[in-house]
Write an enzyme that holds these catalytic residues in place. Structure first.
Site: not given
Length: 332
Positions: A69, A94, A138
């Site tokens: 990310e 998350g 999640h």
């Protein structure tokens, strides 16, 4: 001779389909716009929100990214400095934390660092929230994290119509926007008639139900539970519902106007209660509208703890009955 007129039921798009259509339209009309994220190309995204866009617009504009990310948002910062308009997708709420440095240290400040010579048009889409039996990391709701950082706008749409408006506005701001998309709404269709009145501006809150006895301020997926509770309580208690839509900036004027009419305020959200969006709203109303209140401001949100495993999420999430119980306590 008798003529017959065929009637057909209008099929409203799902939340995911609305976002897909908006992204396609933006790609069609904005040559510098591109999509970036893990599995968004060939797979169409983990929730298939970007299904078919790679085939239509090509791999250069719908880019599959590495499983990192930080590099997704890091690349996007460089792209926006070059005049492009990247829309990133983080697979789950998350998984956002590795990208916090790029969003907060770089994206939110770069325009000021360059004295306005750079306008970082950057959007980060994040599936968020619970209610779909996700596994660890999640089902979180961390919108308050980015809402407190100057230079970042945060949107939390509750319908496909609002998601469309949010995305179209976000790409024009010239500053980073985080858009939280409730996962459990992806397969939900908008109701054809929803709004008593339109929002006053692209980032304004929307009054989605008029009432006289109490105001509920909310946003995201739980807006629908709030509306269901308000419907169940009528006509004994007449609840006004304010869908904030954006939590940074917060449209406190609409909230205060509503509280002035009803005299009571309940704030409901899915993220944990401590130091959350509800705390900021409560503080603002206490500072600016205390004399309009007929009772204490209350917040209804999960307590501060880690999101539980799937079998226990119903005990964590705020449900319709809890909202009704809280309203009845406040109005008795």
């Amino acid at each position: 001779m008798t003529s017959t007129v065929e009637t057909s039921t209008v099929r409203t798009p799902t939340f995911a389909e609305s976002i897909n259509a908006t992204l396609a339209d933006l790609l069609e009309h904005e040559p510098g716009l591109l999509l970036l994220g893990e599995d968004i190309g060939r797979l169409g995204g983990v929730f298939r929100v970007t299904r078919g866009l790679r085939e239509r617009f090509g791999a250069e504009r719908v880019r599959d990214a590495l499983l990192a990310e930080s590099t997704i948002v890091g690349q996007a910062v460089g792209m926006t400095m070059s005049g492009l308009v990247p829309i990133c997708e983080i697979q789950f709420d998350g998984f956002t934390y590795p990208a916090v440095n790029q969003l907060v240290t770089q994206a939110s400040r770069i325009g000021y660092r360059w004295n306005g010579q750079v306008s970082p048009s950057l959007v980060v889409r994040i599936p968020t929230g619970g209610g779909f039996r996700g596994v660890e990391h999640h089902s979180e709701s961390n919108e308050a994290l980015f809402a407190r950082y100057p230079g970042i706008s945060v949107a939390c749409p509750s319908t496909g119509e609002d998601a469309d408006q949010v995305l179209r506005h976000a790409v024009t701001l010239g500053s980073p926007v985080v858009v939280y998309e409730p996962i459990r709404l992806y397969w939900r269709r908008d109701t054809p008639v929803r709004d008593p009145e339109p929002a006053r501006s692209p980032t304004a809150a929307r009054i989605v139900r008029r009432g006289t006895d109490l105001t509920i301020a909310t946003f995201g997926a739980i807006t629908h539970e709030v509306l269901e509770a308000a419907h169940d309580l009528a006509p004994d208690v007449d609840v006004e519902v304010v869908d904030l839509r954006w939590v940074a900036p917060l449209d406190m004027d609409t909230v205060l106007e509503s509280v002035t009419r009803t005299g009571r305020l309940l704030i409901v959200h899915e993220g944990s209660k401590d130091v959350g969006i509800g705390a900021e709203i409560a503080a603002e109303v206490a500072e600016r509208g205390f004399d309009t209140l007929r009772g204490p401001i209350r917040r209804l949100a999960p307590e501060r703890r880690v999101y539980p495993p799937a079998n226990f999420e119903s005990e964590y999430l705020i449900g319709v009955q809890e909202i009704k119980d809280e309203v009845l306590v406040m109005t008795k």
